[in-house]
Every structure is written in structure tokens, then in C-alpha cells.
Enzyme design. Sequence first.
Site, mmCIF file in Angstrom:
data_model
loop_
_atom_site.group_PDB
_atom_site.id
_atom_site.type_symbol
_atom_site.label_atom_id
_atom_site.label_comp_id
_atom_site.label_asym_id
_atom_site.label_seq_id
_atom_site.Cartn_x
_atom_site.Cartn_y
_atom_site.Cartn_z
ATOM 1 N N GLU A 42 10.144 1.462 10.353
ATOM 2 C CA GLU A 42 11.010 2.494 10.228
ATOM 3 C C GLU A 42 10.475 3.547 10.386
ATOM 4 O O GLU A 42 9.341 4.059 9.450
ATOM 5 C CB GLU A 42 11.689 2.141 8.670
ATOM 6 C CG GLU A 42 12.195 0.810 8.378
ATOM 7 C CD GLU A 42 13.579 0.958 8.477
ATOM 8 O OE1 GLU A 42 14.347 -0.130 8.566
ATOM 9 O OE2 GLU A 42 14.278 1.899 8.536
ATOM 10 N N VAL A 97 1.852 7.185 13.117
ATOM 11 C CA VAL A 97 1.096 5.988 12.630
ATOM 12 C C VAL A 97 1.935 4.576 13.044
ATOM 13 O O VAL A 97 1.112 3.670 13.262
ATOM 14 C CB VAL A 97 1.200 6.131 11.023
ATOM 15 C CG1 VAL A 97 0.273 4.835 10.595
ATOM 16 C CG2 VAL A 97 0.352 7.302 10.736
ATOM 17 N N GLY A 98 3.188 4.461 13.155
ATOM 18 C CA GLY A 98 3.719 3.440 13.860
ATOM 19 C C GLY A 98 3.222 2.956 15.146
ATOM 20 O O GLY A 98 3.090 1.607 15.337
ATOM 21 N N LYS A 127 0.917 -1.149 0.105
ATOM 22 C CA LYS A 127 0.066 -0.090 -0.014
ATOM 23 C C LYS A 127 1.014 1.233 -0.005
ATOM 24 O O LYS A 127 1.459 1.680 0.919
ATOM 25 C CB LYS A 127 -0.787 -0.070 1.151
ATOM 26 C CG LYS A 127 -2.132 0.811 0.965
ATOM 27 C CD LYS A 127 -2.445 2.195 1.814
ATOM 28 C CE LYS A 127 -1.586 2.985 2.311
ATOM 29 N NZ LYS A 127 -1.617 4.358 1.621
ATOM 30 N N CYS A 183 13.865 10.737 6.278
ATOM 31 C CA CYS A 183 14.035 10.219 7.454
ATOM 32 C C CYS A 183 15.594 10.464 8.181
ATOM 33 O O CYS A 183 15.555 10.469 9.273
ATOM 34 C CB CYS A 183 13.325 8.867 7.705
ATOM 35 S SG CYS A 183 14.294 7.748 6.534
ATOM 36 N N GLY A 216 7.117 5.183 8.054
ATOM 37 C CA GLY A 216 6.278 6.397 7.881
ATOM 38 C C GLY A 216 6.544 7.065 9.222
ATOM 39 O O GLY A 216 7.561 6.767 9.804
ATOM 40 N N SER A 217 5.747 7.799 9.699
ATOM 41 C CA SER A 217 5.641 8.736 11.084
ATOM 42 C C SER A 217 5.695 7.687 11.998
ATOM 43 O O SER A 217 5.158 6.627 12.068
ATOM 44 C CB SER A 217 4.679 9.301 10.983
ATOM 45 O OG SER A 217 3.390 9.207 10.958
ATOM 46 N N THR A 218 6.227 8.149 13.031
ATOM 47 C CA THR A 218 6.215 7.692 14.486
ATOM 48 C C THR A 218 4.724 7.429 14.844
ATOM 49 O O THR A 218 4.345 6.487 15.641
ATOM 50 C CB THR A 218 7.087 8.203 15.506
ATOM 51 O OG1 THR A 218 8.368 8.092 14.913
ATOM 52 C CG2 THR A 218 6.998 7.718 16.847
ATOM 53 N N GLU A 275 10.645 16.279 14.457
ATOM 54 C CA GLU A 275 11.188 16.020 13.203
ATOM 55 C C GLU A 275 10.304 17.078 12.340
ATOM 56 O O GLU A 275 8.971 16.860 12.197
ATOM 57 C CB GLU A 275 10.711 14.557 12.835
ATOM 58 C CG GLU A 275 11.055 14.257 11.332
ATOM 59 C CD GLU A 275 10.895 12.925 11.018
ATOM 60 O OE1 GLU A 275 9.659 12.550 11.259
ATOM 61 O OE2 GLU A 275 11.523 12.075 10.543
HETATM 62 P P1 NAD Z 1 2.668 8.583 7.312
HETATM 63 O O1 NAD Z 1 3.028 7.933 8.554
HETATM 64 O O2 NAD Z 1 1.602 9.623 7.502
HETATM 65 O O3 NAD Z 1 2.158 7.743 6.056
HETATM 66 C C1 NAD Z 1 3.077 6.576 5.937
HETATM 67 C C2 NAD Z 1 2.278 5.465 5.272
HETATM 68 O O4 NAD Z 1 1.152 5.048 6.246
HETATM 69 C C3 NAD Z 1 1.239 6.115 4.039
HETATM 70 O O5 NAD Z 1 1.116 5.190 3.126
HETATM 71 C C4 NAD Z 1 0.138 6.262 4.642
HETATM 72 O O6 NAD Z 1 -1.218 6.255 3.717
HETATM 73 C C5 NAD Z 1 -0.053 5.301 5.659
HETATM 74 N N1 NAD Z 1 -0.932 5.356 6.847
HETATM 75 C C6 NAD Z 1 -1.486 6.727 7.435
HETATM 76 N N2 NAD Z 1 -2.188 6.359 8.245
HETATM 77 C C7 NAD Z 1 -2.388 5.066 8.443
HETATM 78 C C8 NAD Z 1 -3.179 4.250 9.222
HETATM 79 N N3 NAD Z 1 -3.978 4.622 10.379
HETATM 80 N N4 NAD Z 1 -2.801 2.818 9.160
HETATM 81 C C9 NAD Z 1 -1.955 2.354 8.171
HETATM 82 N N5 NAD Z 1 -1.292 2.999 7.544
HETATM 83 C C10 NAD Z 1 -1.617 4.419 7.398
HETATM 84 O O7 NAD Z 1 4.344 9.427 6.803
HETATM 85 P P2 NAD Z 1 4.459 10.158 5.789
HETATM 86 O O8 NAD Z 1 3.800 11.512 5.967
HETATM 87 O O9 NAD Z 1 4.068 9.457 4.421
HETATM 88 O O10 NAD Z 1 6.124 9.987 5.803
HETATM 89 C C11 NAD Z 1 6.827 10.925 6.569
HETATM 90 C C12 NAD Z 1 7.261 10.306 7.767
HETATM 91 O O11 NAD Z 1 7.770 9.035 7.277
HETATM 92 C C13 NAD Z 1 8.400 10.985 8.652
HETATM 93 O O12 NAD Z 1 7.941 10.792 9.808
HETATM 94 C C14 NAD Z 1 9.586 10.132 8.337
HETATM 95 O O13 NAD Z 1 10.614 10.242 9.161
HETATM 96 C C15 NAD Z 1 9.307 8.612 8.069
HETATM 97 N N6 NAD Z 1 9.827 7.953 7.191
HETATM 98 C C16 NAD Z 1 10.872 6.964 7.765
HETATM 99 C C17 NAD Z 1 11.609 6.412 7.275
HETATM 100 C C18 NAD Z 1 12.438 5.411 7.707
HETATM 101 O O14 NAD Z 1 13.151 4.504 7.124
HETATM 102 N N7 NAD Z 1 12.707 5.672 8.934
HETATM 103 C C19 NAD Z 1 11.732 6.639 5.686
HETATM 104 C C20 NAD Z 1 10.774 7.319 5.038
HETATM 105 C C21 NAD Z 1 9.901 8.222 5.986
#
Ligand code: NAD
Length: 500
Positions: A264, A245-246, A188, A298, A241-243, A396
Site C-alpha cells: 500500500e 521503499v515499496g 515493525k 495516503c 509506506g512510500s513508493t 505526493e
Molecule cells: P516510509 O516508506 O519511509 O516508511 C514506512 C515504513 O517502512 C516505516 O516503518 C519505515 O521504518 C520502513 N522502512 C524504511 N526503509 C525501509 C527499508 N529499506 N526496508 C524496509 N522497511 C523500511 O514511509 P513513511 O514516511 O513512514 O510514510 C509515508 C508514506 O507512506 C507516504 O508515501 C504515504 O503515501 C505512504 N502511505 C501509504 C498508505 C496506503 O495505505 N497506501 C498508508 C499510509 C502511508
Amino acid sequence: MDKPTIDLSLPKTPREFGFFVDGGWIGAGDRDVFERNSPGHNVPVSRIPKCTEADLDMAVASARRAFDDRRWSGLSGADRAAVLLKTAEGIRTRAEEIAYWETLENGKPISQARAEVGGCIGMFEYASGLARAIHGDSFNNLGDGMFGVVTREPVGVVGLITPWNFPFLILCERVPYILAAGCTIVAKPSEVTSVTTLMLAEILHDAGLPDGVMNVVTGSGSTIGQGLIEHDHVDMLSFTGSTAVGRRVVEASGRTNFKKLGLELGGKNPQIVFADADLEDAADGVAFGIGFNTGQCCVSGSRLIVERSVADQFADMVAEKFKKVRVGDPLDEATQVGAITTDAQNATIMGYIEKGQSEGATLLHGGEQLDFGRGQYIAPTLFGNVTRDMAIAREEIFGPVLTVMPFDTVEQAIDIANDTEYGLAASVWTKNIDKALTVTRRVQAGRFWVNTTLSGGPELPIGGFKQSGWGREAGIYGVEEYTQIKSVHIEIGKRSPWVE
Ligand code: NAD
């Protein structure tokens, strides 16, 4: 074969895409669609289906079937390697097209997108070797009556959720390793950058990947993403993605089937510069570390921690570099820093720039929105007089904003560097081996650079300490992450009876 060249002008009308399940495209039909505007130009470029929960179920069922009937995991490592190598060729053939779409949807410079696609080819080539290298262990020391074997098995169906900052690179730091391990995938992508993930599914299919092994569902995080992290038929979830959502991913796993997780997440990464460094190299590296991908990275080096005796001089050197960086149209071959990927991210970054000033930091360079007539751009920004408690020093920002803080001793530099909830990456610049090694050992970060920054490749693993994540991607570690271990005890000869 000559690589096709492609026209780098903007599309006249947005291109329509379907989603990819069980080896074939499914058109949007009567589903809602997400129309994406190019952040560098603000013109519509792509239309992507907003998949439904039924679509997600169909994709997971397809991946489940493909895993359970062993059409992929039952192949030899050599056969899996052949598909991965052919995929590398497929990416090479379509490299220009992928780079173009990466630039259109993300806003990153075309030259950078091309380099990233080149790196992705290497990921597939390297992982193809790993498909043949996966092995277990044996224990021949258990006495004459027993032999022990440890095997690695693919973990199963992997849900793969990726962000918008490196749509193709982050995907390719995971997919070839997951496939090398023998797993199947439901991916996704971010709703704003889905095109190149769909292209990879097609390339894998053309390279001979069996139907159902790679599926892509498109749509929002709150529907499709949330559905995937809660899905009982998904065995592992790889989330980047973001912490924030993590945390939801961890919570959903605990509430449902305890799926294995790879996470990550965010970073607030230190760049430590000692007075004895090659300051010219360091200034260039620091500018690159925060300017690359407009700081939407990131592992961006967003906290400059510099020895007090050279702090003012070094801040001036970085500001000089910022002045010369070519910010502009991402489709221009000369551009080094492109557009901010989403409106929301643009507002977030500008909000932090305002907050930094209201909290008392001094704007040393940048701070403004750049106007090229269309699209959204922010000048590389440098803040001095920053204290540890300020939001710009702690949170961040995910934009081209660098804070400077001075230090007096090695201990103080390490202390400032570790004063964060994150632990993704760090860099140290010094010509003194003792200082370099001490800092490398003591700063908590999953990736470390000495006299360089943001280097990477398929061999070395990626991942974070502390709240930057769990597990590792890439390298042999990345393949092992997608396996589970089985231990087997084999009795030799007659069993000594329990019941006489
Ligand atoms: P995000 O967490 O908003 O979204 C990441 C992904 O998660 C997207 O595909 C999004 O559609 C999905 N998502 C959103 N809500 C969700 C939910 N409730 N359940 C499941 N999936 C959901 O992050 P972003 O804004 O796309 O990216 C930026 C963030 O990602 C920053 O915090 C950055 O540090 C982090 N990031 C980390 C790494 C790494 O390798 N550590 C790499 C790239 C980005």
C-alpha cells in the site's frame, strides 16, 4: 465496566518501552534507544529499543515456530474469533490510553485519535466473523471417478511494516485479518510511532493469543525493516509506506525467497467537482480531504479538479473553510488539525510550498508555518494557477497542500485525474448520476467516493491501482490476501491403470 480516564497532560519524563517477542516483553537492556519527541510540543515522550538483527531473527523464529506447530492456524475459526473479539474489548478498555499515545507520537488531534481507535475496535469485531467465514470450494462435476476440493490455507509468517501517519489504524486494518486467516506476525512499526503497536501486542496477549503469534520488533527501516523484507523465513510481507521503499520491498523479495507481497503505497488523489454539485458540501469535503491528518494521509484529496464555470468561486469557498479550521495543540479537544509528524516531513512540505511559488503557481491561502510557541505546524495551503507539469501537481507532498486546476468537459476531468503514476483514491462531487458513474468507472483508483471523501470501515477493501500498490486490505478481500489456495483432486473407486 467504566473505561479508565487518563490525564491528558504531557509526561514529565519519557516512558520506557521494551519490544515484544514470544508472548513477553524484552527490555532495551544495553541496546541503543530511540527517543521520540512529541511533534506538537517538542518534549520527549517515549524511549524505544533499537532492536538488533539478532532480535529480528529471534522474533521471526518465534513466529515461525508458532506457525509451524499450528498452535494458531490449527484452531477452529470460532476459537480464533473468540480471541479477536476479546481483543476488541481490550482495545475498548484501553482506548483513551491508545488515543493519547497516538496523539503524543504522531501529533494528530486527540478527538481524531479517539475516533480512529473506535474504528479499530470495529476492525477486530468484523474480522472475528471472517475467521469463521473463510471457506473454499468444491467441484462435483468432474465425473463419477473424481471429486475436486479447493481449500484456503494461511500463508504463514507475515512481516508487517507500517508508517507513522496512522500507526494504530493502519495496523488494525491488517492485524485482525492476518490473524483471522491463521497466520503469525512479526510487526515493525515506524521508529517514530512504535508505542501503540507495542500496546496492541500486549492486548492480544491478554486476550489469549498464543505466545509467538504476534511479535513486535522496533527500530529503523534501514536495519530492522530491511532485515525483515529480506528474511528467508518470512512467507509474506505486508508493506505500507512510500513508493520508494515499496520498490526496495519488491526487489528484496525477488532477491531472496520470493515472499508474497502486499503493498500500500503513495497517492496523488483527485477531487473532481462539477458545477452542479452541492458546492457547500463539496467545499467542506475538499477542505476535510486535505486537512484531515494534516494531509499526511495516503488517500488525501490533494488535487482539486473543478469545472471552470465555478472554479474561482469554489476556490474562494475552500479558502474560507481553511480560514476557519482550528489548527493547534493536538491534546486540545477542540483542535481539528494538529502538528506535522516529523521534522523531515515538515521540511519536505515547506520545500514544496516554496517550489510551487517558484514554479509560478499562485498562493491563494496559507503557505506559512504556524507558531504556537512549540511544536511544528503548517497552515492549510491552497495553490491556484497550477499546471499539470508542476511538482506540486505531480508529486505526493504528504501535507496540507491543495492544488486547483480547472476543466471544461467530463473527458478533460477524467484525463487530468488519471494523469499520475498513482491510483490510490478519488472523489467526485456532482448531483448528476451520469457524470458520477462515468467518472467513477473511468478514473483509475482503488477507492472511490461520490459526494463524500475519506469514508471507510472494516467492510470495504483498501488498496491501489497503478503505482499505489498490490493487493487489498480489509473486508473479506483482506483475509483472502493472507491465504493461499490449494486444489485437491480425490479419486473415487478403482484407478484406471497407467501400466497394464
Ligand atoms: P516510509 O516508506 O519511509 O516508511 C514506512 C515504513 O517502512 C516505516 O516503518 C519505515 O521504518 C520502513 N522502512 C524504511 N526503509 C525501509 C527499508 N529499506 N526496508 C524496509 N522497511 C523500511 O514511509 P513513511 O514516511 O513512514 O510514510 C509515508 C508514506 O507512506 C507516504 O508515501 C504515504 O503515501 C505512504 N502511505 C501509504 C498508505 C496506503 O495505505 N497506501 C498508508 C499510509 C502511508
